[in-house]
Every structure is written in structure tokens, then in C-alpha cells.
Design a protein around this motif. Structure first.
Motif, PDB file in Angstrom:
ATOM      1  N   GLU A   7       0.832  -1.211   0.000  1.00 31.77           N
ATOM      2  CA  GLU A   7       0.000   0.000   0.000  1.00 31.77           C
ATOM      3  C   GLU A   7       0.863   1.256   0.000  1.00 31.77           C
ATOM      4  O   GLU A   7       0.582   2.204  -0.727  1.00 31.77           O
ATOM      5  CB  GLU A   7      -0.930   0.019   1.219  1.00 31.77           C
ATOM      6  CG  GLU A   7      -2.219  -0.717   1.020  1.00 31.77           C
ATOM      7  CD  GLU A   7      -3.066  -0.152  -0.107  1.00 31.77           C
ATOM      8  OE1 GLU A   7      -3.258   1.070  -0.206  1.00 31.77           O
ATOM      9  OE2 GLU A   7      -3.549  -0.956  -0.919  1.00 31.77           O
ATOM     10  N   ILE A  10       2.373   1.730  -3.484  1.00 34.58           N
ATOM     11  CA  ILE A  10       1.384   2.210  -4.449  1.00 34.58           C
ATOM     12  C   ILE A  10       1.081   3.682  -4.201  1.00 34.58           C
ATOM     13  O   ILE A  10       1.036   4.483  -5.140  1.00 34.58           O
ATOM     14  CB  ILE A  10       0.099   1.351  -4.411  1.00 34.58           C
ATOM     15  CG1 ILE A  10       0.399  -0.067  -4.912  1.00 34.58           C
ATOM     16  CG2 ILE A  10      -1.011   1.986  -5.254  1.00 34.58           C
ATOM     17  CD1 ILE A  10      -0.745  -1.051  -4.732  1.00 34.58           C
ATOM     18  N   LEU A  43      -1.881  -8.797  -5.859  1.00 34.08           N
ATOM     19  CA  LEU A  43      -2.695  -7.604  -5.679  1.00 34.08           C
ATOM     20  C   LEU A  43      -4.163  -7.949  -5.530  1.00 34.08           C
ATOM     21  O   LEU A  43      -4.654  -8.868  -6.183  1.00 34.08           O
ATOM     22  CB  LEU A  43      -2.539  -6.672  -6.893  1.00 34.08           C
ATOM     23  CG  LEU A  43      -1.131  -6.227  -7.251  1.00 34.08           C
ATOM     24  CD1 LEU A  43      -1.136  -5.490  -8.589  1.00 34.08           C
ATOM     25  CD2 LEU A  43      -0.555  -5.347  -6.161  1.00 34.08           C
ATOM     26  N   GLN A  47      -6.180  -2.708  -5.814  1.00 35.05           N
ATOM     27  CA  GLN A  47      -4.776  -2.386  -6.042  1.00 35.05           C
ATOM     28  C   GLN A  47      -4.414  -2.577  -7.508  1.00 35.05           C
ATOM     29  O   GLN A  47      -3.703  -1.761  -8.087  1.00 35.05           O
ATOM     30  CB  GLN A  47      -3.873  -3.252  -5.162  1.00 35.05           C
ATOM     31  CG  GLN A  47      -3.975  -2.935  -3.692  1.00 35.05           C
ATOM     32  CD  GLN A  47      -3.273  -3.963  -2.832  1.00 35.05           C
ATOM     33  OE1 GLN A  47      -3.198  -5.150  -3.182  1.00 35.05           O
ATOM     34  NE2 GLN A  47      -2.759  -3.516  -1.703  1.00 35.05           N
TER      35      GLN A  47
END
Length: 66
Positions: A7, A10, A43, A47
Motif C-alpha cells: 500500500e 502504491i 494484488l 490495487q
């Protein structure tokens, strides 16, 4: 890669790719490699969708440099 690190990666890519240009000190290939590394992780659908958007934005930047 654990969920929290994924996370964070990203989120970082979302922040950076929204602000970079082909003229930045760090080459687009670096960000392409970072994106590929995150893309290779397991993922969840949300995501994967975010990664697709990042990939499209990076492809647009790369296309402008050619």
C-alpha cells in the motif's frame, strides 16, 4: 511483499507519477521498474486497478518523450 508495504509503495507511486516529467533527474525507466516490481506482487482488485491507472499515466509520459 506485505500488505502494508505494498500500500505504501502504491501510494508513493501515485504521488510521484502524478508530478514527474520526462525531464526529471530520475529517469522514467526507474519508475517503470518500481511499478513493475509492485505489479508482480499479489494484488487485490482495487490495487490492480490503481496499478493499471499508474501504468497508463507512465505510458503517456513515456510516449511524450519519443
Amino acid at each position: 511483499m506485505n500488505h502494508h508495504q505494498l500500500e505504501k509503495d502504491i501510494e508513493h507511486l501515485e504521488q510521484v507519477i502524478a508530478r514527474i516529467s520526462a525531464e526529471d533527474r530520475i529517469p522514467l525507466s526507474y519508475w517503470r521498474n518500481r511499478l513493475a516490481r509492485v505489479q508482480s506482487a499479489d494484488l487485490v482488485p482495487s490495487q490492480a486497478s490503481r496499478i493499471r491507472r499508474l501504468n497508463e499515466a507512465l505510458q503517456a509520459l513515456e510516449a511524450r518523450t519519443k
